[in-house]
Scaffold this motif. Structure first.
Motif, PDB file in Angstrom:
ATOM      1  N   ALA A 110       0.828  -1.211   0.000  1.00 62.85           N
ATOM      2  CA  ALA A 110       0.000   0.000   0.000  1.00 62.85           C
ATOM      3  C   ALA A 110       0.859   1.256   0.000  1.00 62.85           C
ATOM      4  CB  ALA A 110      -0.932  -0.007   1.211  1.00 62.85           C
ATOM      5  N   GLU A 111       1.997   1.218   0.700  1.00 62.22           N
ATOM      6  CA  GLU A 111       2.866   2.397   0.725  1.00 62.22           C
ATOM      7  C   GLU A 111       3.461   2.663  -0.659  1.00 62.22           C
ATOM      8  OE1 GLU A 111       6.210   4.528   3.507  1.00 62.22           O
ATOM      9  OE2 GLU A 111       4.715   3.153   4.266  1.00 62.22           O
ATOM     10  N   CYS A 112       3.846   1.609  -1.375  1.00 60.35           N
ATOM     11  CA  CYS A 112       4.310   1.787  -2.760  1.00 60.35           C
ATOM     12  C   CYS A 112       3.233   2.457  -3.602  1.00 60.35           C
ATOM     13  CB  CYS A 112       4.663   0.433  -3.379  1.00 60.35           C
ATOM     14  SG  CYS A 112       6.198  -0.302  -2.805  1.00 60.35           S
ATOM     15  N   ASN A 113       2.003   1.988  -3.454  1.00 59.33           N
ATOM     16  CA  ASN A 113       0.902   2.521  -4.243  1.00 59.33           C
ATOM     17  C   ASN A 113       0.568   3.963  -3.866  1.00 59.33           C
ATOM     18  OD1 ASN A 113       0.664   0.028  -5.555  1.00 59.33           O
ATOM     19  ND2 ASN A 113      -0.804  -0.751  -4.069  1.00 59.33           N
ATOM     20  N   THR A 195       5.381 -20.570  -4.409  1.00 53.51           N
ATOM     21  CA  THR A 195       5.388 -19.391  -3.535  1.00 53.51           C
ATOM     22  C   THR A 195       6.369 -18.344  -4.040  1.00 53.51           C
ATOM     23  OG1 THR A 195       4.858 -20.810  -1.633  1.00 53.51           O
ATOM     24  CG2 THR A 195       5.689 -18.595  -1.163  1.00 53.51           C
ATOM     25  N   GLN A 196       7.542 -18.785  -4.475  1.00 53.03           N
ATOM     26  CA  GLN A 196       8.527 -17.844  -4.993  1.00 53.03           C
ATOM     27  C   GLN A 196       8.007 -17.121  -6.232  1.00 53.03           C
ATOM     28  OE1 GLN A 196      11.763 -20.594  -5.455  1.00 53.03           O
ATOM     29  NE2 GLN A 196      12.721 -20.015  -3.508  1.00 53.03           N
ATOM     30  N   VAL A 197       7.299 -17.850  -7.094  1.00 50.86           N
ATOM     31  CA  VAL A 197       6.713 -17.228  -8.290  1.00 50.86           C
ATOM     32  C   VAL A 197       5.675 -16.186  -7.886  1.00 50.86           C
ATOM     33  CG1 VAL A 197       5.246 -17.640 -10.304  1.00 50.86           C
ATOM     34  CG2 VAL A 197       7.144 -19.194  -9.802  1.00 50.86           C
ATOM     35  N   LEU A 198       4.846 -16.527  -6.882  1.00 46.28           N
ATOM     36  CA  LEU A 198       3.840 -15.577  -6.417  1.00 46.28           C
ATOM     37  C   LEU A 198       4.481 -14.340  -5.799  1.00 46.28           C
ATOM     38  CD1 LEU A 198       1.112 -17.886  -4.817  1.00 46.28           C
ATOM     39  CD2 LEU A 198       0.789 -16.269  -6.704  1.00 46.28           C
ATOM     40  N   VAL A 199       5.525 -14.545  -5.005  1.00 44.96           N
ATOM     41  CA  VAL A 199       6.215 -13.419  -4.372  1.00 44.96           C
ATOM     42  C   VAL A 199       6.794 -12.492  -5.425  1.00 44.96           C
ATOM     43  CG1 VAL A 199       8.206 -12.751  -2.968  1.00 44.96           C
ATOM     44  CG2 VAL A 199       6.724 -14.620  -2.216  1.00 44.96           C
ATOM     45  N   VAL A 200       7.494 -13.083  -6.406  1.00 42.72           N
ATOM     46  CA  VAL A 200       8.094 -12.273  -7.473  1.00 42.72           C
ATOM     47  C   VAL A 200       7.008 -11.616  -8.314  1.00 42.72           C
ATOM     48  CG1 VAL A 200       9.485 -12.355  -9.571  1.00 42.72           C
ATOM     49  CG2 VAL A 200      10.202 -13.647  -7.552  1.00 42.72           C
ATOM     50  N   GLY A 201       5.935 -12.364  -8.628  1.00 37.25           N
ATOM     51  CA  GLY A 201       4.867 -11.817  -9.456  1.00 37.25           C
ATOM     52  C   GLY A 201       4.126 -10.676  -8.772  1.00 37.25           C
ATOM     53  N   CYS A 202       3.687 -10.915  -7.535  1.00 38.33           N
ATOM     54  CA  CYS A 202       2.931  -9.882  -6.805  1.00 38.33           C
ATOM     55  C   CYS A 202       3.809  -8.687  -6.463  1.00 38.33           C
ATOM     56  CB  CYS A 202       2.339 -10.474  -5.528  1.00 38.33           C
ATOM     57  SG  CYS A 202       1.079 -11.738  -5.799  1.00 38.33           S
ATOM     58  N   GLY A 203       4.984  -8.988  -5.895  1.00 34.60           N
ATOM     59  CA  GLY A 203       5.888  -7.895  -5.532  1.00 34.60           C
ATOM     60  C   GLY A 203       6.403  -7.149  -6.748  1.00 34.60           C
ATOM     61  N   GLY A 204       6.734  -7.907  -7.793  1.00 38.83           N
ATOM     62  CA  GLY A 204       7.248  -7.282  -9.013  1.00 38.83           C
ATOM     63  C   GLY A 204       6.213  -6.406  -9.683  1.00 38.83           C
ATOM     64  N   PHE A 205       4.958  -6.880  -9.726  1.00 44.24           N
ATOM     65  CA  PHE A 205       3.897  -6.077 -10.343  1.00 44.24           C
ATOM     66  C   PHE A 205       3.693  -4.768  -9.585  1.00 44.24           C
ATOM     67  CE2 PHE A 205      -0.570  -4.796 -10.669  1.00 44.24           C
ATOM     68  CZ  PHE A 205      -0.694  -4.674 -12.052  1.00 44.24           C
ATOM     69  N   LEU A 207       5.832  -3.250  -7.558  1.00 47.62           N
ATOM     70  CA  LEU A 207       7.024  -2.413  -7.660  1.00 47.62           C
ATOM     71  C   LEU A 207       7.135  -1.762  -9.036  1.00 47.62           C
ATOM     72  CD1 LEU A 207       9.607  -1.546  -6.126  1.00 47.62           C
ATOM     73  CD2 LEU A 207      10.750  -3.506  -7.176  1.00 47.62           C
ATOM     74  N   VAL A 208       6.970  -2.564 -10.099  1.00 46.20           N
ATOM     75  CA  VAL A 208       7.148  -2.040 -11.457  1.00 46.20           C
ATOM     76  C   VAL A 208       6.090  -0.995 -11.785  1.00 46.20           C
ATOM     77  CG1 VAL A 208       7.035  -2.632 -13.900  1.00 46.20           C
ATOM     78  CG2 VAL A 208       8.342  -4.078 -12.338  1.00 46.20           C
ATOM     79  N   THR A 209       4.823  -1.281 -11.457  1.00 38.53           N
ATOM     80  CA  THR A 209       3.758  -0.327 -11.792  1.00 38.53           C
ATOM     81  C   THR A 209       3.920   0.978 -11.017  1.00 38.53           C
ATOM     82  OG1 THR A 209       2.326  -1.421 -10.155  1.00 38.53           O
ATOM     83  CG2 THR A 209       2.063  -2.048 -12.469  1.00 38.53           C
ATOM     84  N   SER A 210       4.245   0.889  -9.725  1.00 39.08           N
ATOM     85  CA  SER A 210       4.398   2.113  -8.929  1.00 39.08           C
ATOM     86  C   SER A 210       5.606   2.919  -9.381  1.00 39.08           C
ATOM     87  CB  SER A 210       4.502   1.784  -7.437  1.00 39.08           C
ATOM     88  OG  SER A 210       5.623   0.962  -7.164  1.00 39.08           O
ATOM     89  N   VAL A 211       6.724   2.228  -9.675  1.00 35.45           N
ATOM     90  CA  VAL A 211       7.921   2.931 -10.147  1.00 35.45           C
ATOM     91  C   VAL A 211       7.666   3.578 -11.503  1.00 35.45           C
ATOM     92  CG1 VAL A 211      10.292   2.602 -10.972  1.00 35.45           C
ATOM     93  CG2 VAL A 211       9.585   1.589  -8.807  1.00 35.45           C
ATOM     94  N   MET A 212       6.964   2.885 -12.388  1.00 35.59           N
ATOM     95  CA  MET A 212       6.667   3.455 -13.706  1.00 35.59           C
ATOM     96  C   MET A 212       5.797   4.701 -13.592  1.00 35.59           C
ATOM     97  SD  MET A 212       8.309   1.963 -16.040  1.00 35.59           S
ATOM     98  CE  MET A 212       7.461   2.736 -17.414  1.00 35.59           C
TER      99      MET A 212
END
Length: 309
Positions: A110-113, A195-205, A207-212
Motif C-alpha cells: 500500500a505504501e508503494c501505491n 510461492t517464490q513465483v507468487l512473491v516475485v509476481g505480486c511484488g514485481g507487479f 514495484l514495477v507499476t508504482s515505479v513506472m
C-alpha cells in the motif's frame, strides 16, 4: 526432519538483532525512542491535516494516508522487536508469524501505491493545473486510496495462502528480527517454487507499476518545469515535489537493495540493518521530511499553536 505447519503448536525462533545483552539494552532504548517519535510525528501530522482547513487538498489527503501507513508499518515489527531484545527466548507462533508477515505485505504494498498516487497528484497539479480539481476530485482520491489498500490485501492473500501450504524444517530458526518472506522460504522443506513465483509476481507487479507511474510523472513534471520562464516559478514547482522525491528515494532505495540483490553468504547482518532503516527509520523520517520542507505544513502548525496558547 520436517514438521507440518498445520499444527497450532508450531513455533519459530527469531535470531533477532544481537546476542549481546548490553547492546540489546542500548538498542531497546534507541528503538523505543524511534518508535515513540514515529507514532507521535505521524499521528500528529494526520491530526494537523484533519483540523487545518488549508490542508484539505488531495496532496495532504494522500500524505495523511502515508502517515497512517507509516504508523502501521512500524507497529507490526517494532513492538515485537522491543520485547524480543529483552527476552531470552525470542519465539513467535506460526499464526503470529503469518499475521506479522501478512500485515507487512499489506502495508508495504500500500505504501508503494500511495507514493505512486502522490506522484500522479503532483503531475496533475503541475502539468495540468486547469484540470486539477476535476481530475483529483474527492471521489477519485478516495478510489485511488481504496485501490492502494486493495492491492496490498490481494498481495497478502496470495502470498500468505501459498506460504501456509509449505512445511518447514527443524530447527525453525528465522535469521531476522521479524517474519520476513526470504528467511521464511529458506526454512521450507517442501518445494517453495510456487510461492517464490507468487512473491516475485505480486511484488514485481506492485514495484514495477508504482515505479513506472513515479518515473513517468516526474519526467513529465521535469519537462514542464523546464518550460517555465521565471526562476522563481521553477523553484516553486520544484519545492512542491522535493519532499515526495526524498521519501521515494529513501523507501525504494532501501527496499530494492534488500529484495532485489542476489543472495550472498554472510549478508544477513547487513540485510537486518537495512531492514531497520525501512521498517523503523523511514517511518520516523517521513513526517520530518514533509514538515521541515513544506511551508504550508509549517504555517498550519504555527496557526494551531498560536490558537492553543
Amino acid at each position: 526432519m520436517s514438521m507440518e505447519n498445520s499444527s497450532t503448536g508450531t513455533k519459530f525462533i527469531l535470531l533477532g538483532m544481537t546476542d549481546n545483552y548490553q547492546l540489546a539494552v542500548l538498542l531497546f532504548g534507541l528503538f523505543f525512542i524511534i518508535y515513540f517519535i514515529t507514532v507521535l510525528g505521524n499521528l500528529g501530522l494526520v491530526v494537523l491535516i484533519q483540523v487545518s482547513h488549508r490542508l484539505h487538498t488531495p496532496m495532504y489527503f494522500f500524505l495523511s494516508n502515508l502517515s497512517f501507513l507509516d504508523v502501521c508499518f512500524s507497529s507490526i515489527t517494532t513492538p515485537k522487536t522491543l520485547v524480543n531484545l529483552l527476552s531470552q527466548l525470542q519465539e513467535v507462533s506460526f499464526f503470529g508469524c503469518m499475521a506479522q508477515m501478512g500485515l507487512f505485505i499489506v502495508f508495504a504494498s500500500a505504501e508503494c501505491n500511495i507514493l505512486a498516487s502522490m506522484a500522479y497528484d503532483r503531475y496533475t497539479a503541475i502539468c495540468r493545473p486547469l484540470l486539477y480539481h476535476i481530475t483529483m476530485s474527492k471521489v477519485r482520491c478516495l478510489l485511488l486510496v481504496a485501490g492502494c489498500y486493495l492491492g496490498g490485501l490481494l498481495n497478502m492473500v496470495a502470498v500468505t495462502t501459498s506460504i501456509t501450504q509449505l512445511s518447514f524444517c527443524q530447527p525453525q530458526v528465522i535469521s531476522h528480527f521479524f517474519c520476513d518472506i526470504p528467511p521464511l522460504l529458506a526454512l521450507a522443506c517442501s518445494d517453495p517454487w510456487v510461492t517464490q513465483v507468487l512473491v516475485v509476481g505480486c511484488g514485481g507487479f506492485t514495484l514495477v507499476t508504482s515505479v513506472m507511474v513515479i518515473l513517468v510523472s516526474y519526467l513529465s513534471i521535469f519537462m514542464t518545469i523546464m518550460g517555465i520562464p521565471s526562476v522563481s516559478g521553477k523553484q516553486k514547482a520544484f519545492s512542491t515535489c522535493a519532499s515526495h522525491l526524498t521519501a521515494v528515494a529513501l523507501y525504494y532505495g532501501t527496499t530494492m537493495y534488500t529484495y532485489l540483490q542476489p543472495s550472498r553468504h554472510g549478508s544477513q547482518a547487513g540485510n537486518r540493518m537495512i531492514s531497520v532503516f525501512y521498517t523503523m527509520l523511514i517511518p520516523m523520517l517521513n513526517p520530518l521530511i514533509y514538515s521541515l520542507r513544506n511551508q504550508e505544513v509549517k504555517v498550519a502548525l504555527q496557526k494551531i499553536l498560536r490558537h492553543s496558547q
